[in-house]
Design a protein around this motif. Sequence first.
Motif, PDB file in Angstrom:
ATOM      1  N   TYR A 269      31.880  31.666  33.435  1.00 22.91           N
ATOM      2  CA  TYR A 269      32.922  30.696  33.794  1.00 22.91           C
ATOM      3  C   TYR A 269      34.039  30.697  32.753  1.00 22.91           C
ATOM      4  CZ  TYR A 269      34.683  26.711  36.439  1.00 22.91           C
ATOM      5  OH  TYR A 269      35.449  25.883  37.239  1.00 22.91           O
ATOM      6  N   PHE A 270      33.697  30.902  31.484  1.00 23.80           N
ATOM      7  CA  PHE A 270      34.698  30.964  30.425  1.00 23.80           C
ATOM      8  C   PHE A 270      35.689  32.100  30.670  1.00 23.80           C
ATOM      9  CE2 PHE A 270      36.228  31.340  26.023  1.00 23.80           C
ATOM     10  CZ  PHE A 270      36.270  30.014  25.626  1.00 23.80           C
ATOM     11  N   HIS A 271      35.221  33.137  31.347  1.00 27.54           N
ATOM     12  CA  HIS A 271      36.089  34.275  31.660  1.00 27.54           C
ATOM     13  C   HIS A 271      37.203  33.926  32.657  1.00 27.54           C
ATOM     14  CE1 HIS A 271      34.515  37.519  29.364  1.00 27.54           C
ATOM     15  NE2 HIS A 271      33.336  37.566  29.929  1.00 27.54           N
ATOM     16  N   LEU A 272      37.073  32.791  33.330  1.00 26.16           N
ATOM     17  CA  LEU A 272      38.181  32.347  34.188  1.00 26.16           C
ATOM     18  C   LEU A 272      39.501  32.375  33.432  1.00 26.16           C
ATOM     19  CD1 LEU A 272      37.170  29.151  36.164  1.00 26.16           C
ATOM     20  CD2 LEU A 272      37.658  31.418  37.035  1.00 26.16           C
ATOM     21  N   TRP A 273      39.428  31.971  32.191  1.00 25.08           N
ATOM     22  CA  TRP A 273      40.611  31.945  31.339  1.00 25.08           C
ATOM     23  C   TRP A 273      40.669  33.198  30.461  1.00 25.08           C
ATOM     24  CZ3 TRP A 273      37.163  27.914  32.053  1.00 25.08           C
ATOM     25  CH2 TRP A 273      37.655  26.777  32.693  1.00 25.08           C
ATOM     26  N   ASN A 274      39.595  33.436  29.742  1.00 20.48           N
ATOM     27  CA  ASN A 274      39.579  34.513  28.748  1.00 20.48           C
ATOM     28  C   ASN A 274      39.170  35.832  29.402  1.00 20.48           C
ATOM     29  OD1 ASN A 274      40.021  35.211  26.023  1.00 20.48           O
ATOM     30  ND2 ASN A 274      37.818  35.387  25.688  1.00 20.48           N
ATOM     31  N   VAL A 275      40.111  36.590  29.826  1.00 15.88           N
ATOM     32  CA  VAL A 275      40.066  37.935  30.419  1.00 15.88           C
ATOM     33  C   VAL A 275      40.695  37.939  31.801  1.00 15.88           C
ATOM     34  CG1 VAL A 275      37.988  38.497  31.823  1.00 15.88           C
ATOM     35  CG2 VAL A 275      38.741  40.047  30.091  1.00 15.88           C
ATOM     36  N   LYS A 276      40.424  36.913  32.602  1.00 19.00           N
ATOM     37  CA  LYS A 276      41.008  36.896  33.936  1.00 19.00           C
ATOM     38  C   LYS A 276      42.450  36.415  33.924  1.00 19.00           C
ATOM     39  CE  LYS A 276      37.884  38.853  36.105  1.00 19.00           C
ATOM     40  NZ  LYS A 276      38.185  40.218  36.568  1.00 19.00           N
ATOM     41  N   ARG A 277      42.817  35.647  32.921  1.00 18.31           N
ATOM     42  CA  ARG A 277      44.195  35.173  32.838  1.00 18.31           C
ATOM     43  C   ARG A 277      44.791  35.455  31.454  1.00 18.31           C
ATOM     44  NH1 ARG A 277      41.274  32.711  36.613  1.00 18.31           N
ATOM     45  NH2 ARG A 277      42.319  32.255  38.584  1.00 18.31           N
ATOM     46  N   LEU A 278      44.125  35.032  30.422  1.00 21.49           N
ATOM     47  CA  LEU A 278      44.506  35.455  29.072  1.00 21.49           C
ATOM     48  C   LEU A 278      43.839  36.804  28.827  1.00 21.49           C
ATOM     49  CD1 LEU A 278      45.726  34.908  26.251  1.00 21.49           C
ATOM     50  CD2 LEU A 278      43.562  33.779  25.660  1.00 21.49           C
ATOM     51  N   ARG A 279      44.667  37.838  28.588  1.00 19.97           N
ATOM     52  CA  ARG A 279      44.093  39.189  28.545  1.00 19.97           C
ATOM     53  C   ARG A 279      44.954  40.102  27.670  1.00 19.97           C
ATOM     54  NH1 ARG A 279      47.642  42.147  31.332  1.00 19.97           N
ATOM     55  NH2 ARG A 279      48.920  41.107  32.908  1.00 19.97           N
ATOM     56  N   PRO A 280      44.349  41.180  27.159  1.00 19.39           N
ATOM     57  CA  PRO A 280      45.152  42.206  26.481  1.00 19.39           C
ATOM     58  C   PRO A 280      46.091  42.895  27.456  1.00 19.39           C
ATOM     59  CG  PRO A 280      42.820  42.434  25.950  1.00 19.39           C
ATOM     60  CD  PRO A 280      42.923  41.450  27.080  1.00 19.39           C
ATOM     61  N   LYS A 281      47.136  43.454  26.931  1.00 21.67           N
ATOM     62  CA  LYS A 281      48.154  44.121  27.750  1.00 21.67           C
ATOM     63  C   LYS A 281      47.541  45.190  28.647  1.00 21.67           C
ATOM     64  CE  LYS A 281      52.783  44.515  28.164  1.00 21.67           C
ATOM     65  NZ  LYS A 281      53.705  43.393  28.391  1.00 21.67           N
ATOM     66  N   GLU A 282      46.519  45.873  28.145  1.00 17.61           N
ATOM     67  CA  GLU A 282      45.959  47.012  28.870  1.00 17.61           C
ATOM     68  C   GLU A 282      45.087  46.607  30.051  1.00 17.61           C
ATOM     69  OE1 GLU A 282      46.483  47.778  24.484  1.00 17.61           O
ATOM     70  OE2 GLU A 282      45.402  46.273  25.693  1.00 17.61           O
ATOM     71  N   LEU A 283      44.683  45.346  30.119  1.00 20.53           N
ATOM     72  CA  LEU A 283      43.754  44.922  31.167  1.00 20.53           C
ATOM     73  C   LEU A 283      44.483  44.247  32.319  1.00 20.53           C
ATOM     74  CD1 LEU A 283      40.609  43.729  29.198  1.00 20.53           C
ATOM     75  CD2 LEU A 283      41.112  45.948  30.208  1.00 20.53           C
ATOM     76  N   GLY A 284      45.403  44.946  32.906  1.00 18.74           N
ATOM     77  CA  GLY A 284      46.106  44.480  34.083  1.00 18.74           C
ATOM     78  C   GLY A 284      47.612  44.611  33.922  1.00 18.74           C
ATOM     79  N   PRO A 285      48.296  45.092  34.999  1.00 18.26           N
ATOM     80  CA  PRO A 285      47.710  45.602  36.240  1.00 18.26           C
ATOM     81  C   PRO A 285      46.843  46.834  35.973  1.00 18.26           C
ATOM     82  CG  PRO A 285      50.112  45.349  36.422  1.00 18.26           C
ATOM     83  CD  PRO A 285      49.761  45.177  34.990  1.00 18.26           C
ATOM     84  N   PHE A 286      45.855  47.040  36.843  1.00 17.65           N
ATOM     85  CA  PHE A 286      44.874  48.075  36.611  1.00 17.65           C
ATOM     86  C   PHE A 286      45.229  49.389  37.279  1.00 17.65           C
ATOM     87  CE2 PHE A 286      41.895  44.332  36.226  1.00 17.65           C
ATOM     88  CZ  PHE A 286      41.686  44.488  34.872  1.00 17.65           C
ATOM     89  N   ASN A 287      44.754  50.448  36.671  1.00 14.40           N
ATOM     90  CA  ASN A 287      44.695  51.751  37.316  1.00 14.40           C
ATOM     91  C   ASN A 287      43.242  51.940  37.733  1.00 14.40           C
ATOM     92  OD1 ASN A 287      44.448  54.458  37.987  1.00 14.40           O
ATOM     93  ND2 ASN A 287      45.758  55.181  36.339  1.00 14.40           N
ATOM     94  N   TYR A 288      42.994  51.977  39.036  1.00 12.93           N
ATOM     95  CA  TYR A 288      41.623  52.040  39.533  1.00 12.93           C
ATOM     96  C   TYR A 288      41.090  53.464  39.618  1.00 12.93           C
ATOM     97  CZ  TYR A 288      42.231  47.131  40.692  1.00 12.93           C
ATOM     98  OH  TYR A 288      42.451  45.782  40.603  1.00 12.93           O
ATOM     99  N   ASP A 289      41.895  54.438  39.214  1.00 11.94           N
ATOM    100  CA  ASP A 289      41.481  55.835  39.281  1.00 11.94           C
ATOM    101  C   ASP A 289      40.938  56.374  37.972  1.00 11.94           C
ATOM    102  OD1 ASP A 289      42.158  56.047  41.923  1.00 11.94           O
ATOM    103  OD2 ASP A 289      44.127  56.938  41.552  1.00 11.94           O
ATOM    104  N   GLU A 290      41.113  55.629  36.881  1.00 11.48           N
ATOM    105  CA  GLU A 290      40.694  56.148  35.590  1.00 11.48           C
ATOM    106  C   GLU A 290      40.459  55.002  34.617  1.00 11.48           C
ATOM    107  OE1 GLU A 290      44.984  57.104  33.516  1.00 11.48           O
ATOM    108  OE2 GLU A 290      44.171  58.594  34.905  1.00 11.48           O
TER     109      GLU A 290
END
Length: 581
Positions: A269-290
């Motif tokens: 549940y903590f990930h609602l904020w930490n990773v799903k919304r507050l995130r490093p630059k590299e974690l979104g938008p995603f490249n789903y091919d690599e």
Amino acid sequence: MSDPRIRFTISFTEPQAHYVEIEMDITDFTETTLDIGMPVWTPGSYLIREYERHVEVVEAFAGTDRIHCMKISKNTWRIQDPPLHTKIRYRVYGFEISVRTNMINVDRAFLSPSATFMYIKNRIDLSCTVQVILPEKWHHISTGLPKTANDEHTFYAENFDVLYDSPIEIGNQDIWYFEAAGVQHEFAMVGSGNYDKQQLTSDITKIIKEETAIWGENPNINYVFITHNYQTGGGGLEHLNSTVLGASRNAYQVPNAYKNFLCLIAHEYFHLWNVKRLRPKELGPFNYDEENYTTGLWIMEGFTSYYDNLVIRRCGFFSVQEYLDMLANDFNQVYNRPGYRIQSAALASFDAWIKQYRPDENSANTSISYYNKGAMLAVALDLYILTETQGTKRLDDVLRAAYRSFYKQENRGFYEKEFQTLAENVTGVNLSAIFEAAHSTEELDYNLYFNRVGYELIDLNRDRQELSLGIKIATQDGRTFIKNVERGSGAWDAGLNVDDELIAINGNRLDTAGKELEFILQNGQIDEIVDVLISRDGLIRTIHAPIRPSTKQQWCIREKPEATSIEKKIAEIWLSVSKYL
């Protein structure tokens, strides 16, 4: 020119054989080449899983006429000069128990969207709908996707990032609803279990309230917990407004196991904020091919691992000592892996794609978990901020400010240096030593932080004189095999190998209970050479190996007898039960 419209229809003609059938309707696509692809990984689980390997019989149609569809890469299919309305049909096999892979059987289906739904290449931005055709004896659908206005079995995703972050459980799961922190929550229990709905609801509500208070708001309208109950289960995976959990069906009434389940809920549940919304630059938008590389998982997963246990303490489920024991376990997990001298927290984050989910017999010698090491760095940050600000600021304030700045105001990911700068601006504390430690194998002196709140980190094995060969063993069919050789140990230097069968030591036949080995280690001398008779690939040989002091560490966190009143006051702030409950 309007965007293409996409509608998925999923059905189950052979669920007993573990198949789902997918029809992908694409309307108003006007380009001359239509490339569709299957993601090779799923957000939150940083491993190339090659979901396309379970795809079968990809066909394309214009009306009822079949048109040419050619596979051009491992996960890409091409239709040249497609009609305005193209139907693509394919089947997906799913029979793997985990929170990140498809599992389909005669009773139910769990669909991980990345492992199920194809997308138009370079058009992740497109919206889509998903219609579920329920088998006759299945009655429920649980997902974070909103229903469309005219069909309760059809769901809407505003883009494919949302779709791929919205797992779907279909079957006859036990469902109940509750409100917490102004958000409607659904709990979907899959499979039987000795859970108490009323107790779970009450306890989870406390977790939700506490975590919402930490972050300052709850970003959801609704949220879905999907829990898979097995004979032995565990693990979880976070999503945008849902989570998938694994649990042991008969462990809910076992106090320690139940508290661990609550920790898992607090983590996801903590990930609602930490990773799903507050995130490093590299974690979104995603490249789903690599792979999508980042050095920041020690913040995303490590901080979350620190807070999951802390939240359980704040909710009153852990005593102070129970919480400190859980925190000490992070130190034990890291310091009992020689790999902590090889791999930093940042490098462990970057190497997640090749190491975290692919452990082997040498992993402990070469790597650490960014979960545990990140939690160690997080407690150092929390305690340092608390003590430097006399208890007026803590890591909570940093996370809340970062969420507000990077997500709410700027709607973007952060660079790690930006996160550090924000943390220092919010707290007025120079945190460079701890952030630099995340990128180094030079260890912090964590007692510099624990001592300031009246506690100390102690290795209970520090003065013990136990001896060891530096191996871990396991028995199979009455035979004893080496399963791990510790870097720098006597076994390592002598050349004992994983999968060597241990037959005898110093001429004494080994018993499967390990008593002969235990006797020699208890009565031996440091650097004494022992003769180890082994079978390696069916060939008998003797290895001469020295026995040395054991490197096993056993860390605990204890209150200092001489703790000052100021230290105790800050410690009380750190370890207090929440005022929001």
